[in-house]
Design a protein around this motif. Structure first.
Motif, PDB file in Angstrom:
ATOM      1  N   VAL B  75      27.752  61.387-121.082  1.00 22.69           N
ATOM      2  CA  VAL B  75      27.513  61.285-122.531  1.00 22.69           C
ATOM      3  C   VAL B  75      28.800  61.583-123.323  1.00 22.69           C
ATOM      4  O   VAL B  75      29.170  60.842-124.231  1.00 22.69           O
ATOM      5  CB  VAL B  75      26.376  62.255-122.955  1.00 22.69           C
ATOM      6  N   GLN B  78      31.196  58.723-123.276  1.00 23.96           N
ATOM      7  CA  GLN B  78      30.718  57.597-124.100  1.00 23.96           C
ATOM      8  C   GLN B  78      30.842  57.912-125.593  1.00 23.96           C
ATOM      9  O   GLN B  78      31.129  57.022-126.399  1.00 23.96           O
ATOM     10  CB  GLN B  78      29.266  57.274-123.741  1.00 23.96           C
ATOM     11  N   LEU B  79      30.598  59.184-125.941  1.00 26.99           N
ATOM     12  CA  LEU B  79      30.726  59.563-127.363  1.00 26.99           C
ATOM     13  C   LEU B  79      32.175  59.427-127.823  1.00 26.99           C
ATOM     14  O   LEU B  79      32.444  58.969-128.929  1.00 26.99           O
ATOM     15  CB  LEU B  79      30.252  61.011-127.558  1.00 26.99           C
ATOM     16  N   LYS B  80      33.101  59.834-126.968  1.00 29.48           N
ATOM     17  CA  LYS B  80      34.533  59.711-127.316  1.00 29.48           C
ATOM     18  C   LYS B  80      34.893  58.246-127.538  1.00 29.48           C
ATOM     19  O   LYS B  80      35.623  57.916-128.469  1.00 29.48           O
ATOM     20  CB  LYS B  80      35.409  60.276-126.194  1.00 29.48           C
ATOM     21  N   VAL B 100      30.075  59.140-135.308  1.00 28.87           N
ATOM     22  CA  VAL B 100      29.366  58.030-134.658  1.00 28.87           C
ATOM     23  C   VAL B 100      28.108  57.762-135.489  1.00 28.87           C
ATOM     24  O   VAL B 100      27.706  58.589-136.308  1.00 28.87           O
ATOM     25  CB  VAL B 100      28.972  58.368-133.193  1.00 28.87           C
ATOM     26  N   ASP B 104      24.824  54.304-132.335  1.00 27.28           N
ATOM     27  CA  ASP B 104      25.636  54.677-131.168  1.00 27.28           C
ATOM     28  C   ASP B 104      24.879  55.704-130.327  1.00 27.28           C
ATOM     29  O   ASP B 104      24.825  55.601-129.096  1.00 27.28           O
ATOM     30  CB  ASP B 104      26.975  55.308-131.604  1.00 27.28           C
ATOM     31  N   VAL B 105      24.317  56.694-131.020  1.00 25.93           N
ATOM     32  CA  VAL B 105      23.585  57.771-130.323  1.00 25.93           C
ATOM     33  C   VAL B 105      22.420  57.181-129.544  1.00 25.93           C
ATOM     34  O   VAL B 105      22.195  57.521-128.374  1.00 25.93           O
ATOM     35  CB  VAL B 105      23.088  58.840-131.339  1.00 25.93           C
ATOM     36  N   ILE B 108      23.655  55.262-126.424  1.00 23.51           N
ATOM     37  CA  ILE B 108      24.076  56.177-125.347  1.00 23.51           C
ATOM     38  C   ILE B 108      22.845  56.848-124.729  1.00 23.51           C
ATOM     39  O   ILE B 108      22.736  56.978-123.514  1.00 23.51           O
ATOM     40  CB  ILE B 108      25.085  57.232-125.877  1.00 23.51           C
ATOM     41  N   VAL B 128      21.976  63.897-127.083  1.00 20.54           N
ATOM     42  CA  VAL B 128      23.270  63.227-127.295  1.00 20.54           C
ATOM     43  C   VAL B 128      23.903  63.723-128.598  1.00 20.54           C
ATOM     44  O   VAL B 128      25.108  64.034-128.646  1.00 20.54           O
ATOM     45  CB  VAL B 128      23.101  61.685-127.307  1.00 20.54           C
ATOM     46  N   THR B 131      25.398  67.110-128.125  1.00 19.92           N
ATOM     47  CA  THR B 131      26.705  67.056-127.443  1.00 19.92           C
ATOM     48  C   THR B 131      27.781  66.630-128.437  1.00 19.92           C
ATOM     49  O   THR B 131      28.880  67.187-128.461  1.00 19.92           O
ATOM     50  CB  THR B 131      26.652  66.074-126.246  1.00 19.92           C
ATOM     51  N   ALA B 132      27.446  65.638-129.277  1.00 24.20           N
ATOM     52  CA  ALA B 132      28.403  65.167-130.292  1.00 24.20           C
ATOM     53  C   ALA B 132      28.824  66.334-131.192  1.00 24.20           C
ATOM     54  O   ALA B 132      30.026  66.538-131.436  1.00 24.20           O
ATOM     55  CB  ALA B 132      27.778  64.048-131.125  1.00 24.20           C
ATOM     56  N   VAL B 139      27.385  62.923-136.639  1.00 15.59           N
ATOM     57  CA  VAL B 139      26.505  61.761-136.544  1.00 15.59           C
ATOM     58  C   VAL B 139      26.149  61.367-137.981  1.00 15.59           C
ATOM     59  O   VAL B 139      25.523  62.138-138.701  1.00 15.59           O
ATOM     60  CB  VAL B 139      25.235  62.060-135.720  1.00 15.59           C
TER      61      VAL B 139
END
Lengths: 277, 145
Positions: B75, B78-80, B100, B104-105, B108, B128, B131-132, B139
């Motif tokens: 995750v 992918q967030l990066k 993001v 996007d969230v 993912i 997710v 984590t972001a 977000v």
């Protein structure tokens, strides 16, 4: 080159582990292993700089107070266990690849001795077998041959046995380079010249036949260099990619003046014989 | 009859870049697996994601053969990518460095659902988004649930 194992005590903090992996993967750390308590991050010692690691740990306050230990893992042949007991391989009933410890019950027209020492090319993989099968159908007599990404050097030694006049075997991996030199001695080879290097080494050189069992991306990237080393009717034999990737390679090969002479497949793997037009 | 399993190895390796050095070498070599064959296969299968960290689960059998499953990137990786972020925020709760969208969230979360142990997409999206936040990534907009 020795590797370093940097272990972070994370106590099963999954999110912290993921974020750390995302950050460290941008700092030359190439593989990771999560255990119950720790995240182990691995890096080639020559790329490691503790200052960079400290900077990464200062990026995110989530990493505050994170402890780590560094352990150097000596360079050794990790494949030794498999190499002690592998079976000889016979290709097309004409060529056998065996280790020095194998006693064969019957003889074959071509016998190659390979002690792999953590290098690729024992004939067990489909791509090596496909390359050898194709080579056995080619005329290499008096040819100047290049084995690009030679691994154990198995294809170069086969080319010599098939009458090639001059063979260059190149690999960018040190283990493969030294292993090819060892195997050169085992095969009493006189015509194979082993070099440590990459595709840049090919600039300005000429060959009649190029053998390259590498992978799709590198073959595509270096196709122009291979093309520059060959002239009309010279051959390029490639493998190391899946059947599904063949169209992509054929398209690239055509771009540089090659036509397809032959294609062969084993399970999902492919091998293409191309000719310079 | 199914082959006898002698080991399961979980690693995270860069796509197209497996080599016999640690941890791949010691993990597979100690089980008598031909490491070079694994590397060739892994690199061919992951060549569309060169350099991207990919979790891999390798099953080793009693006859020294193996197979493996490659999962999608973690995750955080992918967030990066989604945030086009080179590295995270120095102070995740105060200084937001990138953002993001909820789309996007969701993308993912859908991709990683099998690994997140969630039954509902909303729960996966929350994880997710969490984590972001820990990475200092905002977000944008209101949560769609």
């Amino acid at each position: 080159m020795p590797y370093l194992k940097v272990s972070f005590l994370l106590k099963s903090n999954k999110i912290l582990s993921e974020i750390l992996i995302a950050e460290l993967s941008e700092q030359h750390f190439d593989s990771f292993e999560e255990t119950q308590e720790t995240l182990n991050a691995y890096i080639n010692k020559s790329f490691f700089n503790e200052k960079n690691l400290t900077e990464v740990l200062n990026i995110n306050s989530y990493f505050l107070g994170l402890n780590y230990t560094i352990e150097e893992i000596p360079d050794k042949n990790w494949n030794e266990l498999w190499e002690k007991s592998f079976e000889p391989i016979v290709v097309a009933e004409r060529c056998v690849i065996k280790a020095p410890f194998h006693q064969l019950r019957k003889s074959y027209p071509i016998e190659l001795i390979i002690e792999p020492k953590m290098s690729f090319g024992t004939g067990h993989h489909q791509t090596t077998a496909l390359m050898i099968e194709q080579m056995l159908g080619m005329n290499l007599k008096n040819k100047k041959v290049l084995d690009m990404g030679c691994g154990t050097g198995v294809l170069a030694f086969l080319a010599e046995k098939m009458g090639a006049a001059q063979i260059m075997a190149i690999d960018n991996d040190e283990w493969a380079y030294y292993n090819s030199l060892d195997n050169k001695a085992l095969n009493n080879s006189e015509k194979v010249q082993v070099e440590l290097g990459n595709a840049a080494y090919l600039i300005g050189k000429t060959f009649n036949t190029i053998l390259a069992n590498i992978n799709r991306n590198i073959l595509i990237e270096d196709m122009h260099l291979y093309a520059n080393c060959l002239t009309l009717n010279d051959q390029l034999l490639i493998s190391g990619f899946f059947k599904t990737d063949s169209p992509m390679l054929i398209e690239k090969a055509k771009e540089y003046g090659f036509c397809i002479q032959n294609a062969s497949y084993q399970e999902e793997w492919a091998c293409l014989l191309l000719k310079k037009e | 009859m199914a082959k006898e399993i002698t080991g399961m190895i979980k690693l995270q390796i860069k796509g197209g870049a497996a080599n016999p050095s640690p941890p791949v070498g010691p993990a597979l070599g100690s089980k008598g697996v031909n490491i070079m064959e694994f590397c060739k296969q892994f690199n061919a299968r992951t060549q569309d994601k060169p350099g991207k960290i990919l979790p891999v689960v390798i099953t080793v059998y009693a006859d020294k053969s193996f197979d493996f499953i490659v999962k999608t990137p973690p995750v955080a990786v992918q967030l990066k990518d989604a945030a086009k972020l080179k590295s995270g925020s120095a102070e995740p709760n105060r200084k937001k460095v990138a953002s993001v969208s909820w789309e996007d969230v969701k993308r993912i979360a859908e991709d990683k659902m099998p690994d997140l142990n969630c039954f509902k997409i909303e729960s996966a999206m929350s994880m997710v988004a969490g984590t972001a936040r820990s990475m200092g990534i905002t977000v944008k907009g209101d949560a769609p649930f």
